[in-house]
Motif scaffolding. Structure first.
Motif, short mmCIF file in Angstrom:
data_model
loop_
_atom_site.label_atom_id
_atom_site.label_comp_id
_atom_site.label_asym_id
_atom_site.label_seq_id
_atom_site.Cartn_x
_atom_site.Cartn_y
_atom_site.Cartn_z
N ALA A 96 0.90 -1.27 0.04
CA ALA A 96 0.06 -0.15 0.06
C ALA A 96 0.88 1.24 -0.04
N VAL A 97 1.93 1.20 0.57
CA VAL A 97 2.87 2.33 0.92
C VAL A 97 3.68 2.71 -0.50
N VAL A 98 3.79 1.70 -1.28
CA VAL A 98 4.36 1.54 -2.33
C VAL A 98 3.66 2.06 -3.52
N ALA A 99 2.33 1.61 -3.42
CA ALA A 99 1.16 2.03 -4.30
C ALA A 99 0.68 3.41 -4.15
N CYS A 100 0.90 3.98 -2.72
CA CYS A 100 0.64 5.45 -2.34
C CYS A 100 1.72 6.21 -3.15
N HIS A 101 2.94 5.82 -3.06
CA HIS A 101 3.90 6.39 -3.67
C HIS A 101 4.17 6.60 -5.23
N LEU A 102 3.48 5.47 -5.84
CA LEU A 102 3.38 5.62 -7.24
C LEU A 102 2.30 6.51 -7.79
N TYR A 103 1.15 6.61 -6.86
CA TYR A 103 0.00 7.36 -7.49
C TYR A 103 -0.09 8.76 -6.86
N HIS A 104 1.10 9.20 -6.12
CA HIS A 104 1.26 10.54 -5.45
C HIS A 104 0.19 10.72 -4.50
N VAL A 105 -0.03 9.70 -3.34
CA VAL A 105 -0.92 9.97 -2.39
C VAL A 105 -0.39 9.90 -1.20
N ASP A 106 -0.57 10.56 -0.15
CA ASP A 106 0.15 10.73 1.06
C ASP A 106 -0.19 9.34 1.94
N ALA A 107 0.86 8.77 2.13
CA ALA A 107 0.96 7.27 2.69
C ALA A 107 0.37 7.43 4.05
N MET A 108 0.79 8.37 4.97
CA MET A 108 0.24 8.37 6.21
C MET A 108 -1.09 8.69 6.34
N ARG A 109 -1.49 9.66 5.35
CA ARG A 109 -2.97 10.06 5.51
C ARG A 109 -3.96 8.74 5.21
N ALA A 110 -3.48 7.83 4.00
CA ALA A 110 -4.06 6.85 3.73
C ALA A 110 -4.15 5.63 4.55
N LEU A 111 -2.87 5.37 5.55
CA LEU A 111 -2.89 4.54 6.63
C LEU A 111 -3.69 4.97 7.60
N GLY A 112 -3.66 6.24 7.89
CA GLY A 112 -4.55 6.76 8.97
C GLY A 112 -6.14 6.43 8.54
N ALA A 113 -6.55 6.66 7.22
CA ALA A 113 -7.92 6.31 7.15
C ALA A 113 -8.11 5.04 7.19
N ALA A 114 -7.26 4.17 6.68
CA ALA A 114 -7.30 2.63 6.87
C ALA A 114 -7.72 2.24 8.27
N ARG A 115 -6.94 2.85 9.34
CA ARG A 115 -6.87 2.68 10.72
C ARG A 115 -8.33 3.03 11.38
N ARG A 116 -8.88 4.27 10.69
CA ARG A 116 -10.14 4.97 11.25
C ARG A 116 -11.36 3.86 10.72
N ILE A 117 -11.22 3.23 9.49
CA ILE A 117 -12.11 2.42 9.19
C ILE A 117 -12.32 1.17 9.85
N VAL A 118 -11.07 0.59 10.14
CA VAL A 118 -10.88 -0.62 11.22
C VAL A 118 -11.49 -0.61 12.50
N SER A 119 -11.25 0.81 12.92
CA SER A 119 -11.59 1.14 14.48
C SER A 119 -13.10 1.39 14.62
N ALA A 120 -13.72 1.71 13.11
CA ALA A 120 -15.34 1.99 13.27
C ALA A 120 -16.00 0.70 12.92
N LEU A 121 -15.44 -0.54 12.61
CA LEU A 121 -15.89 -1.87 12.47
C LEU A 121 -17.00 -2.35 13.38
N PRO A 122 -16.37 -2.27 14.81
CA PRO A 122 -17.38 -2.97 15.89
C PRO A 122 -18.75 -2.30 15.81
N GLY A 123 -19.58 -3.29 16.14
CA GLY A 123 -20.98 -2.98 15.72
C GLY A 123 -21.94 -3.06 14.45
N THR A 124 -20.94 -3.51 13.52
CA THR A 124 -21.19 -3.68 12.11
C THR A 124 -21.89 -4.98 11.88
#
Length: 86
Positions: free
Chosen positions: A42-70
């Motif tokens: 994912a970090v390599v893909a973010c670098h290739l597509y010029h996406v901030d890797a830290m923001r993408a990983l932070g968004a993934a963490r927020r999605i995983v933390s929102a899963l309980p109760g689904t």
């Protein structure tokens, strides 16, 4: 907070329902080498597509933390699959 358990229930006509409880932490520990490779990819893909890797990983963490109760309820034909994340 990371999800603690996953409950899967399969209901079929003319048969007893199948219910499976899966603890998330032991499964995550067993699959951690695969998760590490996925994060590196994912970090390599973010670098290739010029996406901030830290923001993408932070968004993934927020999605995983929102899963309980689904809950996912899927019905196809006469079979129903119910998935609950706690």
């Amino acid at each position: 907070m990371m999800p603690q358990s996953l409950t899967v229930r399969v209901e079929r006509p003319d048969r007893r329902p199948i219910r499976v409880w899966v603890p998330v932490l032991p499964v995550a520990l067993v699959l951690s080498p695969v998760v590490l490779l996925a994060v590196l990819a994912a970090v390599v893909a973010c670098h290739l597509y010029h996406v901030d890797a830290m923001r993408a990983l932070g968004a993934a963490r927020r999605i995983v933390s929102a899963l309980p109760g689904t809950r996912f309820d899927i019905e196809y034909s006469r079979t129903a699959v119910l998935v609950a994340i706690r």
